[in-house]
Design a protein around this motif. Structure first.
Motif, PDB file in Angstrom:
ATOM      1  N   CYS A 125      47.888  56.795  59.736  1.00 39.48           N
ATOM      2  CA  CYS A 125      46.504  56.226  59.361  1.00 39.48           C
ATOM      3  C   CYS A 125      46.536  54.833  59.450  1.00 39.48           C
ATOM      4  CB  CYS A 125      45.849  57.058  59.078  1.00 39.48           C
ATOM      5  SG  CYS A 125      46.005  58.794  59.483  1.00 39.48           S
ATOM      6  N   GLY A 126      45.366  54.229  59.874  1.00 41.90           N
ATOM      7  CA  GLY A 126      45.080  52.517  58.955  1.00 41.90           C
ATOM      8  C   GLY A 126      45.157  51.883  60.104  1.00 41.90           C
ATOM      9  N   PRO A 127      44.712  50.951  59.739  1.00 35.95           N
ATOM     10  CA  PRO A 127      43.947  50.402  58.615  1.00 35.95           C
ATOM     11  C   PRO A 127      42.240  50.844  57.972  1.00 35.95           C
ATOM     12  CG  PRO A 127      43.158  48.788  59.661  1.00 35.95           C
ATOM     13  CD  PRO A 127      44.140  49.327  60.759  1.00 35.95           C
ATOM     14  N   LEU A 128      41.526  50.778  58.922  1.00 38.04           N
ATOM     15  CA  LEU A 128      40.243  51.435  59.155  1.00 38.04           C
ATOM     16  C   LEU A 128      40.264  53.033  58.256  1.00 38.04           C
ATOM     17  CD1 LEU A 128      38.304  50.105  61.899  1.00 38.04           C
ATOM     18  CD2 LEU A 128      38.948  48.997  59.940  1.00 38.04           C
ATOM     19  N   GLY A 129      39.978  53.157  57.303  1.00 35.54           N
ATOM     20  CA  GLY A 129      39.725  54.254  56.524  1.00 35.54           C
ATOM     21  C   GLY A 129      40.264  53.878  54.814  1.00 35.54           C
ATOM     22  N   LEU A 130      40.826  52.943  54.759  1.00 35.78           N
ATOM     23  CA  LEU A 130      42.078  52.803  53.533  1.00 35.78           C
ATOM     24  C   LEU A 130      40.864  51.421  52.810  1.00 35.78           C
ATOM     25  CD1 LEU A 130      45.652  51.396  55.718  1.00 35.78           C
ATOM     26  CD2 LEU A 130      44.665  54.128  54.339  1.00 35.78           C
ATOM     27  N   VAL A 131      41.773  51.277  51.544  1.00 39.14           N
ATOM     28  CA  VAL A 131      40.252  51.168  50.721  1.00 39.14           C
ATOM     29  C   VAL A 131      42.000  50.144  50.712  1.00 39.14           C
ATOM     30  CG1 VAL A 131      39.719  50.613  48.392  1.00 39.14           C
ATOM     31  CG2 VAL A 131      40.117  53.077  48.958  1.00 39.14           C
ATOM     32  N   PRO A 132      40.294  48.613  51.620  1.00 36.93           N
ATOM     33  CA  PRO A 132      40.921  46.942  51.599  1.00 36.93           C
ATOM     34  C   PRO A 132      41.044  46.752  49.943  1.00 36.93           C
ATOM     35  CG  PRO A 132      38.579  47.248  52.160  1.00 36.93           C
ATOM     36  CD  PRO A 132      39.451  48.524  51.844  1.00 36.93           C
ATOM     37  N   GLN A 133      42.430  45.686  50.652  1.00 39.80           N
ATOM     38  CA  GLN A 133      42.782  44.779  48.985  1.00 39.80           C
ATOM     39  C   GLN A 133      41.909  43.114  49.352  1.00 39.80           C
ATOM     40  OE1 GLN A 133      46.836  45.374  48.161  1.00 39.80           O
ATOM     41  NE2 GLN A 133      46.007  46.573  46.668  1.00 39.80           N
ATOM     42  N   ASN A 134      41.798  42.845  48.030  1.00 43.16           N
ATOM     43  CA  ASN A 134      41.040  41.287  47.884  1.00 43.16           C
ATOM     44  C   ASN A 134      41.994  40.482  47.999  1.00 43.16           C
ATOM     45  OD1 ASN A 134      38.378  40.499  47.737  1.00 43.16           O
ATOM     46  ND2 ASN A 134      38.478  42.219  46.236  1.00 43.16           N
ATOM     47  N   ASP A 135      42.107  39.069  48.469  1.00 43.28           N
ATOM     48  CA  ASP A 135      43.268  38.510  48.876  1.00 43.28           C
ATOM     49  C   ASP A 135      42.972  37.884  46.993  1.00 43.28           C
ATOM     50  OD1 ASP A 135      43.410  38.399  51.086  1.00 43.28           O
ATOM     51  OD2 ASP A 135      42.740  37.227  51.804  1.00 43.28           O
ATOM     52  N   VAL A 136      44.251  36.482  47.342  1.00 45.08           N
ATOM     53  CA  VAL A 136      44.836  36.168  45.733  1.00 45.08           C
ATOM     54  C   VAL A 136      44.894  34.825  45.843  1.00 45.08           C
ATOM     55  CG1 VAL A 136      45.614  36.215  44.096  1.00 45.08           C
ATOM     56  CG2 VAL A 136      45.405  38.345  44.929  1.00 45.08           C
ATOM     57  N   LEU A 137      44.078  34.182  45.487  1.00 43.78           N
ATOM     58  CA  LEU A 137      44.190  32.261  44.849  1.00 43.78           C
ATOM     59  C   LEU A 137      44.550  32.354  44.029  1.00 43.78           C
ATOM     60  CD1 LEU A 137      44.386  29.868  46.197  1.00 43.78           C
ATOM     61  CD2 LEU A 137      42.097  29.433  45.402  1.00 43.78           C
ATOM     62  N   LEU A 138      45.702  31.913  43.621  1.00 45.24           N
ATOM     63  CA  LEU A 138      46.701  30.994  42.464  1.00 45.24           C
ATOM     64  C   LEU A 138      46.475  29.988  42.338  1.00 45.24           C
ATOM     65  CD1 LEU A 138      49.860  33.613  42.092  1.00 45.24           C
ATOM     66  CD2 LEU A 138      47.313  33.461  41.233  1.00 45.24           C
ATOM     67  N   HIS A 139      46.235  28.981  41.327  1.00 49.55           N
ATOM     68  CA  HIS A 139      46.049  27.838  40.867  1.00 49.55           C
ATOM     69  C   HIS A 139      47.131  27.561  39.741  1.00 49.55           C
ATOM     70  CE1 HIS A 139      44.389  24.239  38.460  1.00 49.55           C
ATOM     71  NE2 HIS A 139      44.247  23.844  39.931  1.00 49.55           N
ATOM     72  N   ASN A 140      47.865  26.593  40.271  1.00 50.94           N
ATOM     73  CA  ASN A 140      49.045  25.826  39.584  1.00 50.94           C
ATOM     74  C   ASN A 140      48.300  25.178  38.952  1.00 50.94           C
ATOM     75  OD1 ASN A 140      51.306  24.676  38.655  1.00 50.94           O
ATOM     76  ND2 ASN A 140      52.049  24.617  41.266  1.00 50.94           N
ATOM     77  N   ASP A 141      49.018  25.372  37.636  1.00 52.09           N
ATOM     78  CA  ASP A 141      48.847  24.367  36.361  1.00 52.09           C
ATOM     79  C   ASP A 141      49.769  23.419  36.112  1.00 52.09           C
ATOM     80  OD1 ASP A 141      45.885  25.943  35.751  1.00 52.09           O
ATOM     81  OD2 ASP A 141      47.097  26.923  34.430  1.00 52.09           O
ATOM     82  N   LEU A 142      50.532  22.982  37.194  1.00 53.65           N
ATOM     83  CA  LEU A 142      52.014  22.515  36.426  1.00 53.65           C
ATOM     84  C   LEU A 142      51.176  21.305  36.328  1.00 53.65           C
ATOM     85  CD1 LEU A 142      54.783  22.076  36.149  1.00 53.65           C
ATOM     86  CD2 LEU A 142      54.754  21.115  38.891  1.00 53.65           C
ATOM     87  N   VAL A 143      50.871  20.555  36.863  1.00 51.87           N
ATOM     88  CA  VAL A 143      50.191  19.160  35.861  1.00 51.87           C
ATOM     89  C   VAL A 143      49.177  19.205  35.793  1.00 51.87           C
ATOM     90  CG1 VAL A 143      48.710  16.850  37.298  1.00 51.87           C
ATOM     91  CG2 VAL A 143      49.985  18.426  39.147  1.00 51.87           C
ATOM     92  N   GLU A 144      48.055  19.886  35.333  1.00 53.43           N
ATOM     93  CA  GLU A 144      47.332  19.957  33.951  1.00 53.43           C
ATOM     94  C   GLU A 144      47.775  19.972  32.820  1.00 53.43           C
ATOM     95  OE1 GLU A 144      44.874  21.494  37.485  1.00 53.43           O
ATOM     96  OE2 GLU A 144      47.131  21.703  36.860  1.00 53.43           O
ATOM     97  N   THR A 145      49.300  21.042  32.932  1.00 58.28           N
ATOM     98  CA  THR A 145      50.089  21.257  31.412  1.00 58.28           C
ATOM     99  C   THR A 145      51.414  21.558  31.490  1.00 58.28           C
ATOM    100  OG1 THR A 145      50.252  23.515  32.634  1.00 58.28           O
ATOM    101  CG2 THR A 145      48.767  23.160  31.357  1.00 58.28           C
ATOM    102  N   GLY A 146      51.711  20.681  32.365  1.00 58.15           N
ATOM    103  CA  GLY A 146      53.161  20.171  32.591  1.00 58.15           C
ATOM    104  C   GLY A 146      54.320  21.394  32.461  1.00 58.15           C
ATOM    105  N   LYS A 147      53.528  22.720  32.179  1.00 60.96           N
ATOM    106  CA  LYS A 147      54.346  23.804  32.821  1.00 60.96           C
ATOM    107  C   LYS A 147      53.655  24.878  34.288  1.00 60.96           C
ATOM    108  CE  LYS A 147      54.453  24.561  27.792  1.00 60.96           C
ATOM    109  NZ  LYS A 147      54.229  25.669  26.668  1.00 60.96           N
ATOM    110  N   LEU A 148      54.743  25.335  34.633  1.00 60.83           N
ATOM    111  CA  LEU A 148      54.464  26.523  35.697  1.00 60.83           C
ATOM    112  C   LEU A 148      54.062  27.423  35.768  1.00 60.83           C
ATOM    113  CD1 LEU A 148      54.813  25.892  38.843  1.00 60.83           C
ATOM    114  CD2 LEU A 148      56.829  27.055  38.485  1.00 60.83           C
ATOM    115  N   VAL A 149      52.446  27.846  35.125  1.00 65.88           N
ATOM    116  CA  VAL A 149      51.607  28.899  35.384  1.00 65.88           C
ATOM    117  C   VAL A 149      51.326  28.445  35.873  1.00 65.88           C
ATOM    118  CG1 VAL A 149      50.598  30.396  33.254  1.00 65.88           C
ATOM    119  CG2 VAL A 149      52.866  28.868  32.982  1.00 65.88           C
ATOM    120  N   PHE A 150      50.492  29.849  36.544  1.00 64.11           N
ATOM    121  CA  PHE A 150      49.497  29.999  37.598  1.00 64.11           C
ATOM    122  C   PHE A 150      48.101  31.257  37.078  1.00 64.11           C
ATOM    123  CE2 PHE A 150      53.627  29.537  39.933  1.00 64.11           C
ATOM    124  CZ  PHE A 150      52.747  28.541  40.991  1.00 64.11           C
ATOM    125  N   ARG A 151      46.847  30.908  37.464  1.00 64.55           N
ATOM    126  CA  ARG A 151      46.162  31.443  36.865  1.00 64.55           C
ATOM    127  C   ARG A 151      45.126  31.690  37.938  1.00 64.55           C
ATOM    128  NH1 ARG A 151      41.965  27.704  36.123  1.00 64.55           N
ATOM    129  NH2 ARG A 151      43.219  25.962  36.274  1.00 64.55           N
TER     130      ARG A 151
END
Length: 646
Positions: free
Chosen positions: A273-299
């Motif tokens: 079965c699928g995809p229609l009927g399955l519960v879809p998931q939201n896409d994700v946008l990860l912001h890279n904080d490397l430049v702002e903080t000097g550390k590789l951390v995503f939001r």
């Protein structure tokens, strides 16, 4: 009771399952029209005649030979159970390929994820059990040894992960001069940082890049959406498989937790079965904080940037306006305003095109741009892979999208109106693309100049999701399929020639293909193709150019400058090369085809041109630079200038 559909299937109540299965087997001996009573859905679209192609007897400018075995590219995909029907939609989608020069030796390597299988499910604890650890398929890293051999090295490099993997990206996420790896998984994603010496460290948890343990990430792309000088990550996500496994009306579990979930019907066949009927998931946008903080951390800025949707009654139907069943994002500056946008191919629901509002948020403009649905009947298509290039040579970047069988693949030409609005015109029905692909089921797609004659050709990777189709020849499709190579014989009029049966023994291979990534593994200036195959060994198609005419080339590798707010791998940068009076444009994509990240060197076929007249680069921050013309048949590296020159 939930209802599960595909655009090509429908949910079967338990009491009717045995009756419909019997009906399906009877239908194998009956004509295509006579099976209406067995639950068959007629295709909405049919192939139609197109004009014959001029030059069908012309020389094929390139041939392909499968050299995977002799080159050592032998990782066998293991997704679901071999040789039997698939139980869960996860099992139909083998992973992609990430191409990069991971050790800086000048030859491009491949990172190849692998699959897995749900062997048991526990509804009380909501936990899945995958293949036993001692038998678990593992991801592989193939070191390119001088273009003569690929050598396995994942375990020594620390990247032989046993997770159930799908998409893979390669790019310099920490701006330190080497290519790192991001892997999309069923479960936690992985982020591997490269030390430049052949060793990687997994930092996904520390960098907040893992995602939901119950998530299913498919494809992804790197791009700098806020123009701060580091790469952010757009992660496409598909569906909540746990919700489906909890549904007792759709999934049977025996006392040991083994799954029987083939409870839907496609054209009389009882299938997963699928995809229609399955519960879809939201896409994700990860912001890279490397430049702002000097550390590789995503939001996770998905909600703040407008790509997150609340589920409603339409979310599990073809009318969904979010979340979506997403596969492959591609990032480039669609509207030419200096900010990178994202197109996402979605399965069985409308696709989206996120237009970047100067880094503050994204707005979906796929509808006005004619990218959301089929232009022939305005219905959602089951879109899989996506490729971008300037197909007709007008300086605008066009799309090709692969879809499910009994529907054409798309050729979407970008047109900029007088008011500056971009629209995409569907040209597949006016070419041979519709007829060639109508009964194919497409996944990866490459838009490249494979014969080095100066225009853009098309390669489609094909293979069905249902092994059962082989018992029903009237469907005019098959589980294992030949892939397709279309050469562009007339760029302006868009006249393609199907040379799939003429372009060498590599195209005679018949498997159930999925991912396809371009890589010039031998650095000879023509484009080779690596593929993944469902429950099978991969292919590595070495290209050999015909000697009937000059077939010169140029490749361009771009290096950004983070201090100037241009990421070291400047995704979205555009290069225009003028040679022999012809102008060609390319854009650097870190994420394309189907769950892949292809060779980052921008390739230009030059045909008979013996000199390059001009090279122009449009960097992601909008700076335009001109560069000296090198000799032809050369690999050129262009770095962002120390100081802006205009």
């Amino acid at each position: 009771m939930k209802r599960y559909f595909m655009p090509y299937s429908r949910k079967v109540p338990g009491s009717w399952r045995s009756t419909l299965l019997k009906c399906a087997w009877i239908a194998g001996a009956i004509s295509f029209v006579a099976v209406q009573g067995c639950g068959k859905d007629e295709p909405k679209k049919k192939p139609r005649a197109v004009p014959s192609v001029e030059g069908e007897s012309a020389t094929v400018g390139v041939t392909f030979t499968d050299v995977a075995g002799e080159m050592g590219y032998t990782l066998r995909n293991r997704t679901g159970r071999d040789g039997v029907s698939k139980n869960v939609i996860l099992e139909a989608m083998p992973p992609g390929i990430a191409v990069a020069d991971f050790n800086g030796d000048g030859f491009f390597d491949m990172y190849c994820p692998n699959g897995n299988n749900i062997t048991r499910y526990d509804r009380k604890s909501r936990t899945v059990t995958l293949i036993a650890p001692e038998e678990t398929p593992r991801n592989e890293l193939y070191w390119n040894r001088g273009g003569k051999k690929f050598e396995r090295g994942a375990k020594a490099a620390g990247v032989d992960d046993p997770s159930w993997a799908f998409g893979a990206l390669a790019g310099d996420i920490d701006n330190d001069g080497d290519a790192d790896i991001f892997v999309c998984n069923f479960g936690h994603n992985r982020l591997y940082l490269n030390d430049g010496k052949g060793r990687f460290t997994e930092v996904g948890k520390d960098a907040n890049a893992q995602g939901d343990i119950r998530g299913w990430s498919t494809g992804a792309c790197f791009f700098d959406y806020d123009r701060d000088g580091d790469l952010d990550v757009y992660v496409a996500q598909y569906a909540d498989i746990y919700e489906f496994l909890d549904d007792t009306s759709a999934v049977d579990l025996d006392e040991d937790g083994r799954i029987n979930a083939r409870s839907c019907v496609w054209k009389t066949l009882q299938v997963y079965c699928g995809p229609l009927g399955l519960v879809p998931q939201n896409d994700v946008l990860l912001h890279n904080d490397l430049v702002e903080t000097g550390k590789l951390v995503f939001r996770d800025v998905s909600a703040a940037k407008g790509i997150t949707f609340a589920r409603n009654k339409d979310s599990t139907t073809s009318r969904s306006r979010g979340p979506f069943y997403a596969f492959q994002p591609i990032a480039w500056d669609v509207d030419r305003d200096g900010w990178l946008d994202v197109y996402v191919s979605n399965d069985s629901v409308a696709s989206v095109c996120w237009i970047n509002q100067k880094g503050k948020k994204f707005v979906d403009e796929a509808g006005p741009m004619s990218l959301a649905t089929s232009v022939s009947d305005y219905s959602a298509q089951a879109s899989m892979g996506a490729a971008l290039n300037d197909i007709n040579g007008d300086g605008e970047f066009d799309l090709s999208i692969t879809n499910f069988s009994h529907d054409e693949f798309n050729i979407l030409l970008a047109e900029r109106t007088a008011s500056g609005i971009v629209v995409f015109n569907e040209r597949a029905p006016a070419t041979i693309v519709r007829n060639v692909t109508f009964f194919k089921l497409g996944w990866g797609v490459n838009l490249q100049d494979f014969d080095n004659d100066g225009d853009v050709d098309i390669y489609f990777a094909c293979g069905h999701v249902y092994p059962e189709v082989d018992a029903f020849p009237d469907q005019q499709t098959s589980y294992r399929q030949h892939n397709v190579l279309l050469l562009n014989d007339d760029q302006k009029r868009l006249r393609f020639r199907d040379v799939s049966n003429q372009a060498g023994p590599g195209l005679m291979v018949k498997k159930s293909s999925r991912a396809t990534a371009v890589i010039d593994f031998d650095n000879d200036g023509d484009l080779d193709i690596a593929t993944t195959e469902l429950n099978d060994t991969p292919c590595l198609l070495r290209a050999d150019l015909a000697q009937d005419a000059p077939r010169h080339w140029l490749t361009v590798r771009l290096v950004g400058r983070p201090s100037a707010k241009v990421a070291r791998d400047p995704a979205g940068a555009e290069v225009t090369v003028v040679a022999g009076g012809r102008s060609q444009s390319r854009v650097l994509l870190l994420g394309s085809s189907f769950q892949c990240c292809e060779d980052p060197r921008l390739h230009f076929g030059l045909g008979a041109a013996t000199a390059v007249e001009r090279i122009q680069v449009r960097w992601p921050n909008g700076l335009m630079t001109e560069h000296a013309a090198p000799r032809v048949d050369a690999a050129l590296t262009i770095e962002y200038p120390d100081k802006s020159t205009g």
